[in-house]
Design an enzyme around this catalytic site. Structure first.
Site, short mmCIF file in Angstrom:
data_model
loop_
_atom_site.label_atom_id
_atom_site.label_comp_id
_atom_site.label_asym_id
_atom_site.label_seq_id
_atom_site.Cartn_x
_atom_site.Cartn_y
_atom_site.Cartn_z
N ARG A 162 0.65 -1.25 0.08
CA ARG A 162 0.16 -0.02 0.12
C ARG A 162 0.95 1.23 0.15
O ARG A 162 2.09 1.13 -0.01
CB ARG A 162 -1.04 -0.06 1.06
CG ARG A 162 -0.68 -0.54 2.45
CD ARG A 162 0.32 0.02 3.18
NE ARG A 162 0.15 1.23 3.40
CZ ARG A 162 1.17 1.95 3.57
NH1 ARG A 162 2.37 1.57 3.68
NH2 ARG A 162 0.79 3.41 4.09
N GLY A 163 0.38 2.43 -0.08
CA GLY A 163 1.01 3.63 -0.09
C GLY A 163 1.42 3.74 -1.74
O GLY A 163 1.55 3.10 -2.48
N ALA A 164 0.93 4.98 -2.15
CA ALA A 164 0.77 5.61 -3.49
C ALA A 164 2.13 5.07 -4.28
O ALA A 164 1.99 4.40 -5.44
CB ALA A 164 0.53 6.94 -3.63
N GLN A 189 -2.10 2.64 10.11
CA GLN A 189 -0.95 2.68 9.33
C GLN A 189 0.32 3.40 10.17
O GLN A 189 1.47 3.10 10.02
CB GLN A 189 -0.99 3.21 7.89
CG GLN A 189 -1.85 2.18 6.93
CD GLN A 189 -3.05 2.72 6.96
OE1 GLN A 189 -3.70 3.26 7.78
NE2 GLN A 189 -3.92 2.51 5.80
N ASN A 205 -5.19 12.60 0.58
CA ASN A 205 -4.35 11.59 1.52
C ASN A 205 -5.32 11.07 2.70
O ASN A 205 -6.48 11.16 2.52
CB ASN A 205 -3.51 12.44 2.14
CG ASN A 205 -2.21 11.65 2.76
OD1 ASN A 205 -1.66 10.77 2.26
ND2 ASN A 205 -1.76 11.86 4.09
N LYS A 206 -4.52 10.33 3.21
CA LYS A 206 -5.42 9.29 4.23
C LYS A 206 -6.31 9.94 5.01
O LYS A 206 -6.07 11.01 5.42
CB LYS A 206 -4.50 8.63 5.16
CG LYS A 206 -4.96 7.70 5.99
CD LYS A 206 -5.64 6.73 5.55
CE LYS A 206 -4.95 5.94 4.47
NZ LYS A 206 -6.12 4.84 3.65
N ASP A 251 -1.79 10.84 -1.96
CA ASP A 251 -2.13 9.79 -2.82
C ASP A 251 -2.60 10.41 -4.32
O ASP A 251 -2.67 9.61 -5.35
CB ASP A 251 -3.37 8.72 -2.50
CG ASP A 251 -2.98 8.03 -1.45
OD1 ASP A 251 -2.97 8.43 -0.26
OD2 ASP A 251 -2.57 6.78 -1.52
#
Ligand code: MRU
Length: 370
Positions: free
Chosen positions: A53-55, A203, A254-255, A244
């Site tokens: 995960r993570g862009a 996360q 973003n998150k 992201d």
């Protein structure tokens, strides 16, 4: 970056030269396990289930997913099917689309017998480029940290707040938001990081804390709602998050929860920076609130929590009153007006169309026009 002194990336090619291996992030911080990806389905599934995960890492995994597809069947049909399958895996991080487009650009007009080798080569390049980009983000962000630290009384740590995990686990190496932190720490600066736990998937508590801890960076995990209080009491010198998808006009997706941190930062005159590699910029989009697709995930991520018991068993428990409906929005958008600056590999700019265009004139001109 290092885990127990051993350098790691998050994704690499196995010894057979075909299988792709990744760190299974659903098992961290309790277990360190490596997962082999042998097919494009494995790659798409790893993205969907957040094994990776993570862009930037989503993009790198998609690139290798295309290579796995070409190793299996380099036909035109399979090229299209693989691209479609990967693009469906997660909707918000634009790096996924960017990476698939990069792969299509080198594969589409290539003879079938060359596609496998070309695909593996380009996927490896995308990974190496990510590492280089993040190192540049680190150097550019470090200058900002030094400037702010210079205004603090001698001996006091520079307090940085970050949300979610935009660390090396979210990229191929270094991370985006964390790259300046690692460089500051490695150069002997006195820094301390406030780590938002980042519900619902944690996360921050699970991954950012794991990373910083293994690298020896002083940090403290806080409940998500703590940041505003800390800012009011002068305990946060700067916020740095990842993203992201950032629009060509500087709106930052973003998150979930990032927007609230930006509001609190604005109210307390705390600089709010976003670190991002250029593949995260969606030049074709200008209104982030209206335009960025916000992923909604299973309510189980909100209603359940996983942890480790004193005897070492990893267990999942329910935490919500039985029968209550839950909603799980994975991302939010912080409007450009709340962002102090964007830290990119090409330099630091205002979160604005002009600022971004000045750093990336070609992509800004070509893609904004599409
Ligand atoms: O849902 P996730 O864990 O993929 O979300 C990750 C983030 O929101 C990160 O901040 C973002 O991808 C930037 S990673 C360098």
């Amino acid at each position: 970056m290092k885990i127990d002194g051993v350098p790691h990336r998050t994704i690499w090619l196995a010894e057979d030269g075909q299988t792709v291996e990744v760190i299974d992030q659903t098992k961290l911080p309790f277990r360190f396990e490596v997962l082999p990806l042998k097919t494009v389905e494995d790659a798409a599934n790893a993205i969907y289930t957040m094994v990776v995960r993570g862009a930037p890492l989503i993009g790198a995994t998609a690139a290798y997913g295309m290579a796995l597809a070409m190793a299996d069947d380099p036909s035109d049909d399979n090229l299209e099917v693989a691209a479609e399958q990967l693009l469906k895996a997660r909707p918000t991080a634009v790096n996924l689309r960017w990476a698939v487009n990069e792969m299509m650009a080198v594969l589409r007009n290539r003879p079938r017998e060359e596609r496998r080798a070309v695909a593996y080569r380009r996927a490896a390049e995308i990974c190496d480029e990510d590492v280089e980009i993040n190192a540049s983000i680190g150097r550019n962000g470090l200058e900002i940290l030094k400037e702010i630290a210079a205004k603090k009384p001698a001996g006091e740590p520079l307090n940085i707040l970050t949300h979610c995990n935009a660390g090396w686990l979210a990229t191929v190496d270094w991370g985006t938001a964390t790259a300046p932190m690692y460089m500051a720490h490695d150069s002997g600066m006195n820094i301390h990081v406030w780590v938002d736990e980042t519900r619902p998937r944690n996360q921050g508590a699970a991954l950012t804390a794991y990373e910083l801890g293994h690298h020896g960076v002083p940090h403290t995990v806080i409940a998500d709602n703590t940041g505003g209080h800390l800012m009011q009491h002068g305990k946060v010198d700067i916020v740095i998050t990842g993203t992201d998808r950032t629009t060509g006009s500087g709106d930052v997706c973003n998150k979930i929860g990032t927007y609230l941190k930006a509001l609190a930062a604005k109210d307390n005159d705390v600089p709010f920076y976003v670190a991002l590699p250029s593949p995260t910029i969606d030049f074709g989009l200008s209104d982030g609130v209206k335009g960025v697709p916000i992923e909604q995930r299973s309510g189980d991520e909100v209603s359940k929590m996983t942890g480790v018991t004193e005897t070492g068993d990893v267990v999942t428990v329910d935490i919500v009153a039985q029968g209550s409906p839950v909603a799980n929005y994975a991302f939010d958008v912080t409007p450009a007006r709340l962002v102090t600056g964007l830290i990119t590999e090409a330099g630091v700019c205002d979160a604005s169309k002009a600022g971004i265009a000045a750093l990336f004139p070609e992509r800004s001109r070509d893609e904004a026009a599409e």
